[in-house]
Write an enzyme that holds these catalytic residues in place. Structure first.
Site, mmCIF file in Angstrom:
data_model
loop_
_atom_site.group_PDB
_atom_site.id
_atom_site.type_symbol
_atom_site.label_atom_id
_atom_site.label_comp_id
_atom_site.label_asym_id
_atom_site.label_seq_id
_atom_site.Cartn_x
_atom_site.Cartn_y
_atom_site.Cartn_z
ATOM 1 N N LYS A 32 13.912 7.629 12.767
ATOM 2 C CA LYS A 32 14.125 8.236 11.625
ATOM 3 C C LYS A 32 15.393 8.731 11.663
ATOM 4 O O LYS A 32 16.307 8.816 10.519
ATOM 5 C CB LYS A 32 13.076 9.108 11.019
ATOM 6 C CG LYS A 32 11.792 8.154 10.424
ATOM 7 C CD LYS A 32 12.016 7.314 9.499
ATOM 8 C CE LYS A 32 10.718 6.770 9.181
ATOM 9 N NZ LYS A 32 10.941 5.628 8.063
ATOM 10 N N TYR B 268 8.721 7.981 16.457
ATOM 11 C CA TYR B 268 8.872 8.051 15.000
ATOM 12 C C TYR B 268 10.379 8.669 14.518
ATOM 13 O O TYR B 268 10.992 8.026 13.825
ATOM 14 C CB TYR B 268 7.688 8.672 14.378
ATOM 15 C CG TYR B 268 7.532 8.629 12.756
ATOM 16 C CD1 TYR B 268 7.745 7.581 12.116
ATOM 17 C CD2 TYR B 268 7.915 9.804 12.195
ATOM 18 C CE1 TYR B 268 7.547 7.448 10.788
ATOM 19 C CE2 TYR B 268 7.803 9.882 10.713
ATOM 20 C CZ TYR B 268 7.789 8.655 10.135
ATOM 21 O OH TYR B 268 7.766 8.491 8.512
ATOM 22 N N LEU C 175 3.135 4.529 -0.337
ATOM 23 C CA LEU C 175 4.107 4.747 -1.040
ATOM 24 C C LEU C 175 4.961 3.610 -1.442
ATOM 25 O O LEU C 175 5.461 3.626 -3.031
ATOM 26 C CB LEU C 175 5.366 5.772 -0.194
ATOM 27 C CG LEU C 175 6.637 6.203 -0.760
ATOM 28 C CD1 LEU C 175 6.260 6.983 -1.872
ATOM 29 C CD2 LEU C 175 7.446 6.850 0.071
ATOM 30 N N THR D 266 -1.399 9.219 2.557
ATOM 31 C CA THR D 266 -1.253 7.846 2.744
ATOM 32 C C THR D 266 -2.092 7.282 4.094
ATOM 33 O O THR D 266 -2.387 8.299 4.792
ATOM 34 C CB THR D 266 0.086 7.036 2.615
ATOM 35 O OG1 THR D 266 0.915 7.477 3.796
ATOM 36 C CG2 THR D 266 0.712 7.226 1.581
ATOM 37 N N SER E 227 0.903 -1.500 -0.138
ATOM 38 C CA SER E 227 -0.059 0.015 -0.042
ATOM 39 C C SER E 227 0.920 1.223 0.103
ATOM 40 O O SER E 227 2.130 1.236 0.131
ATOM 41 C CB SER E 227 -0.977 0.225 1.256
ATOM 42 O OG SER E 227 -0.250 0.045 2.439
ATOM 43 N N SER F 11 12.379 10.355 6.738
ATOM 44 C CA SER F 11 11.569 11.291 6.813
ATOM 45 C C SER F 11 11.956 12.632 7.161
ATOM 46 O O SER F 11 13.177 12.814 7.609
ATOM 47 C CB SER F 11 10.471 10.901 7.875
ATOM 48 O OG SER F 11 9.610 12.165 8.178
#
EC number: 1.1.-.-
Length: 325
Positions: free
Chosen positions: A211, A207, A64, A242, A62, A194
């Site tokens: 990253k 998160y 990207l 998304t 799904s 990101s």
């Protein structure tokens, strides 16, 4: 009667026109021609680099990852689709096969099902990936999970889960496939990071941490693999429309289940996938795919850190106030 000064001015103007016509304009058109030729050669080299290349895409079910797989497949790459949902991967494989007739020469994708969050699944998955076409040219570490929550409310198991999927999983898969690339002295590793790998924003701690770790690891890998002819590209997108926020994990480990405003207003996955395709084809090292304001935030963090910290503190207050109202 024309005065001597007027005649002199007219002669000067004609001389300037002549210089412009005989020198500047040809020079300008020559530069444009050289630039166009350079772009054409660059596109030709990119297409040659990617056509028939074995490209592994994680998180290909799904968002990207799916769009990345689609654009590389359309360009003639031999795509290995990786993800947890075997049914979704098989459906996508059929979708790509149905579209192949209108896209020229394409290859039947290979499917490898595994969970990046399971450390024991990585080595067998890497072996299966290598069995698909015998080798890997390009590995796109795309699969990941997002997070929403306050640090003070978040159980440490959530931090571990996010790090396992976003950092340790891609690192383990990269290490498992790297020896075959080094042996062939050919390979390209892509990390989908990101903008939060460059700056941290409130209520995204797990998160952003994953990253930042991703950025650091693949920057080190790039330097270490230089003499082995292995390319390393880190892609840092901003918000993409998304289901990343919908599937995000929260402070207690539950699913966030909502499409937040910034994500809803983000760029389309199709556009970002095309940018990634172009960056890989050009063998770029570090790519920031963000709008003006997020890009400026990266520079402010470096050049004026105190200002950046005040901006983030203000954002945290606003978000906290919004949640409590």
């Amino acid at each position: 009667m024309i005065s001597p000064s007027s005649r002199k001015g007219m002669l000067k103007e004609r001389a300037m026109d002549l210089v412009t016509q005989t020198t500047i304009l040809p020079l300008l058109f020559g530069c444009l021609g050289i630039f166009s030729l350079f772009r054409l050669l660059q596109r030709t080299r990119s297409k040659a680099y990617l056509r028939n290349a074995v490209v592994v895409v994680t998180g290909a079910t799904s968002g990207l990852g799916k769009e990345c797989a689609r654009v590389f497949h359309a360009a003639g790459a031999k795509v290995v689709l990786c993800g947890r949902n075997v049914k979704a991967l098989e459906e996508f494989t059929r979708e790509l096969a149905d579209s192949s007739s209108s896209q020229g020469q394409t290859h039947q994708p290979c499917v490898v099902t595994f969970d990046l969050a399971d450390p024991g699944a990585i080595a067998p998955a890497a072996a299966e990936i290598l069995q698909c076409f015998g080798y890997v040219d390009i590995l796109i570490n795309n699969a990941g999970i997002s997070y929403r929550g306050a640090i003070s409310d978040t159980i440490v198991d959530v931090d571990r889960k996010v790090m396992e999927i976003n950092y340790f999983g891609p690192v383990a898969l990269t290490k498992a496939l790297l020896p075959s690339m080094v042996e062939r002295k050919r390979g390209h590793i892509v990390a989908i990071s990101s903008i939060q790998g460059k700056i941290s924003i409130p209520f995204r701690s797990a998160y952003a941490a994953s990253k930042h770790a991703t950025q650091a690891f693949f920057d080190c890998l790039r330097a270490e693999m230089k003499d082995s002819d292995i390319e390393v590209t880190v892609i840092s997108p901003g918000y993409i429309h998304t289901n990343l926020s919908v599937n995000a994990v929260t402070a207690d480990g539950s699913r966030y289940g909502a499409l937040d405003k910034n994500t809803a207003q983000g760029r389309s996955a199709v556009e970002v996938a095309q940018d990634i395709f172009d960056a890989v084809g050009k063998k770029k090292k570090d790519v920031l795919l963000t709008d003006f304001l997020p890009t400026m935030a990266v520079y402010i963090r470096t050049l004026a850190p105190r200002l950046f910290f005040r901006i983030m503190a203000s954002r945290a207050r606003k978000e906290r106030k919004s949640k409590n109202s």
